[in-house]
Design a protein around this motif. Structure first.
Motif, PDB file in Angstrom:
ATOM      1  N   ASN A 103     -32.480 -46.656  -5.661  1.00  0.00           N
ATOM      2  CA  ASN A 103     -32.084 -46.353  -4.391  1.00  0.00           C
ATOM      3  C   ASN A 103     -31.371 -44.864  -4.380  1.00  0.00           C
ATOM      4  O   ASN A 103     -31.752 -43.703  -3.785  1.00  0.00           O
ATOM      5  CB  ASN A 103     -31.520 -47.255  -3.507  1.00  0.00           C
ATOM      6  CG  ASN A 103     -32.031 -48.412  -3.132  1.00  0.00           C
ATOM      7  OD1 ASN A 103     -33.407 -48.361  -3.354  1.00  0.00           O
ATOM      8  ND2 ASN A 103     -31.425 -49.292  -2.485  1.00  0.00           N
ATOM      9  N   ALA A 104     -30.224 -44.847  -5.335  1.00  0.00           N
ATOM     10  CA  ALA A 104     -29.507 -43.554  -5.421  1.00  0.00           C
ATOM     11  C   ALA A 104     -30.228 -42.337  -5.855  1.00  0.00           C
ATOM     12  O   ALA A 104     -30.484 -41.285  -5.578  1.00  0.00           O
ATOM     13  CB  ALA A 104     -28.223 -43.828  -6.343  1.00  0.00           C
ATOM     14  N   TRP A 105     -31.316 -42.689  -6.839  1.00  0.00           N
ATOM     15  CA  TRP A 105     -32.074 -41.646  -7.382  1.00  0.00           C
ATOM     16  C   TRP A 105     -33.248 -41.057  -6.576  1.00  0.00           C
ATOM     17  O   TRP A 105     -33.634 -40.137  -6.448  1.00  0.00           O
ATOM     18  CB  TRP A 105     -32.704 -42.100  -8.723  1.00  0.00           C
ATOM     19  CG  TRP A 105     -31.712 -41.687 -10.028  1.00  0.00           C
ATOM     20  CD1 TRP A 105     -30.976 -42.601 -10.441  1.00  0.00           C
ATOM     21  CD2 TRP A 105     -31.638 -40.416 -10.496  1.00  0.00           C
ATOM     22  NE1 TRP A 105     -30.258 -41.908 -11.550  1.00  0.00           N
ATOM     23  CE2 TRP A 105     -30.856 -40.613 -11.723  1.00  0.00           C
ATOM     24  CE3 TRP A 105     -32.470 -39.400 -10.362  1.00  0.00           C
ATOM     25  CZ2 TRP A 105     -30.327 -39.680 -12.443  1.00  0.00           C
ATOM     26  CZ3 TRP A 105     -32.292 -38.358 -11.337  1.00  0.00           C
ATOM     27  CH2 TRP A 105     -31.138 -38.479 -12.383  1.00  0.00           C
ATOM     28  N   ALA A 106     -33.403 -42.097  -5.461  1.00  0.00           N
ATOM     29  CA  ALA A 106     -34.417 -41.737  -4.698  1.00  0.00           C
ATOM     30  C   ALA A 106     -33.971 -40.709  -3.639  1.00  0.00           C
ATOM     31  O   ALA A 106     -34.460 -39.416  -3.204  1.00  0.00           O
ATOM     32  CB  ALA A 106     -35.058 -42.807  -3.732  1.00  0.00           C
ATOM     33  N   LEU A 142     -38.570 -50.457  -7.406  1.00  0.00           N
ATOM     34  CA  LEU A 142     -37.997 -51.471  -8.362  1.00  0.00           C
ATOM     35  C   LEU A 142     -36.367 -51.263  -8.784  1.00  0.00           C
ATOM     36  O   LEU A 142     -36.477 -50.073  -8.786  1.00  0.00           O
ATOM     37  CB  LEU A 142     -39.104 -51.635  -9.597  1.00  0.00           C
ATOM     38  CG  LEU A 142     -38.576 -52.954 -10.529  1.00  0.00           C
ATOM     39  CD1 LEU A 142     -38.890 -54.123  -9.887  1.00  0.00           C
ATOM     40  CD2 LEU A 142     -39.345 -52.907 -11.669  1.00  0.00           C
ATOM     41  N   SER A 143     -35.768 -52.312  -8.898  1.00  0.00           N
ATOM     42  CA  SER A 143     -34.337 -52.020  -9.268  1.00  0.00           C
ATOM     43  C   SER A 143     -33.634 -51.056  -8.344  1.00  0.00           C
ATOM     44  O   SER A 143     -32.846 -50.132  -8.787  1.00  0.00           O
ATOM     45  CB  SER A 143     -34.308 -51.771 -10.614  1.00  0.00           C
ATOM     46  OG  SER A 143     -34.793 -52.844 -11.205  1.00  0.00           O
ATOM     47  N   GLY A 144     -33.701 -51.220  -6.938  1.00  0.00           N
ATOM     48  CA  GLY A 144     -32.960 -50.157  -6.207  1.00  0.00           C
ATOM     49  C   GLY A 144     -31.538 -50.122  -6.085  1.00  0.00           C
ATOM     50  O   GLY A 144     -30.924 -49.133  -6.279  1.00  0.00           O
ATOM     51  N   HIS A 145     -31.180 -51.269  -6.252  1.00  0.00           N
ATOM     52  CA  HIS A 145     -29.392 -51.476  -6.265  1.00  0.00           C
ATOM     53  C   HIS A 145     -28.929 -51.536  -7.639  1.00  0.00           C
ATOM     54  O   HIS A 145     -28.411 -50.330  -8.309  1.00  0.00           O
ATOM     55  CB  HIS A 145     -28.911 -52.618  -5.491  1.00  0.00           C
ATOM     56  CG  HIS A 145     -28.844 -52.317  -4.027  1.00  0.00           C
ATOM     57  ND1 HIS A 145     -28.624 -53.467  -3.210  1.00  0.00           N
ATOM     58  CD2 HIS A 145     -28.668 -51.246  -3.309  1.00  0.00           C
ATOM     59  CE1 HIS A 145     -28.741 -52.892  -1.892  1.00  0.00           C
ATOM     60  NE2 HIS A 145     -28.540 -51.589  -1.705  1.00  0.00           N
TER      61      HIS A 145
END
Length: 260
Positions: free
Chosen positions: A129-132, A121-124
């Motif tokens: 995404n950055a934290w993944a 959820l809330s990738g961008h």
């Protein structure tokens, strides 16, 4: 007109509130190991597993009762929630609490073997995404990114230049329409008249469908499906009418050098 204020890079901003969550003994052990590499992160585990956290310096929140009752608090208190819980369970747990991508925290899931890190959820906009990618590097795992711009290694329209302090200025429908043109590989004009030129941070080359110009006057409207315009200039009604829902503006902060 909708203006989105610049948001700090989620993977590096010191004020980002991160929590690592586990509901099983094995998950708690994984959380304890990751927490050592993320001293700024909080930890949330069942009270019976709190002793597994040992001498961690991280803040530890030990809950009693049903875990589902913790979700609303986690959503309110944290910007990034990293679950060492099955993906299906996480989807069901968070579903009643979802609002919008502008409000929801980043939600990530790490599988039981800590082999994959999945932004859910809330990738961008939310930074998941950055934290993944950050957490995957720490775990020597694989980040599973499913957003089209990341998979296609192209421009993320909604957050272009965010780490440089650029503000996005346009109706939200424009971001949606232009993002579709970008990920579909259609011809896009990118006009940069201001701001740092260090906005392309991927290891891969800029896609061939993105054509860079220094002045808006050089762009032939009929050749392009959409335009990304980095400028401090005022945009008149005629320009908006010409591009309609195919124009996204980026406003770099004053004084930012347009270095190569």
């Amino acid at each position: 007109m909708t203006t989105t204020n610049p948001i700090p890079d989620p993977a590096t901003a010191a004020h980002v509130r991160v929590v690592l969550v586990a509901i099983t003994k094995h998950g708690a052990a994984q959380v304890a190991a990751l927490a050592q590499a993320l001293p700024q992160a909080s930890v949330c585990v069942a009270a019976k597993f709190a002793p597994l956290m040992g001498a961690l310096q991280n803040p530890v929140q030990a809950y009693e009762g049903a875990f589902k009752d913790e979700i609303a608090r986690l959503f309110a208190e944290f910007d990034q929630i990293v679950f060492f819980v099955s993906l299906g369970a996480v989807v069901r747990l968070i579903a009643p609490h979802l609002k919008s991508k502008d409000e929801d925290p980043g939600v990530l899931v790490v599988d039981d073997a800590a082999a994959f890190v999945i932004p859910v959820l809330s990738g961008h906009v939310g930074g998941a995404n950055a934290w993944a990618e950050k957490i995957a590097a720490l775990l020597q795992a694989t980040p599973v990114l499913t957003t089209a711009s990341d998979v296609g290694k192209t421009i993320p329209v909604d957050i272009l230049g965010r780490e440089l302090g650029w503000a996005v200025e346009c109706p939200k429908i424009n971001i949606t329409r232009v993002s579709a043109h970008v990920v579909n590989g259609e011809p896009i004009a990118l006009v940069q008249e201001a701001g740092s030129r260090r906005w392309w941070t991927r290891a891969t080359p800029l896609p061939a469908s993105i054509h860079v110009f220094e002045r808006m006057s050089d762009v032939q409207r009929e050749r392009f499906k959409a335009c990304l315009w980095v400028t401090r200039a005022e945009v008149d009604a005629a320009c908006w009418a010409q591009w309609h829902e195919a124009l996204v503006l980026y406003r770099p902060p004053l004084g930012q050098e347009a270095e190569a």
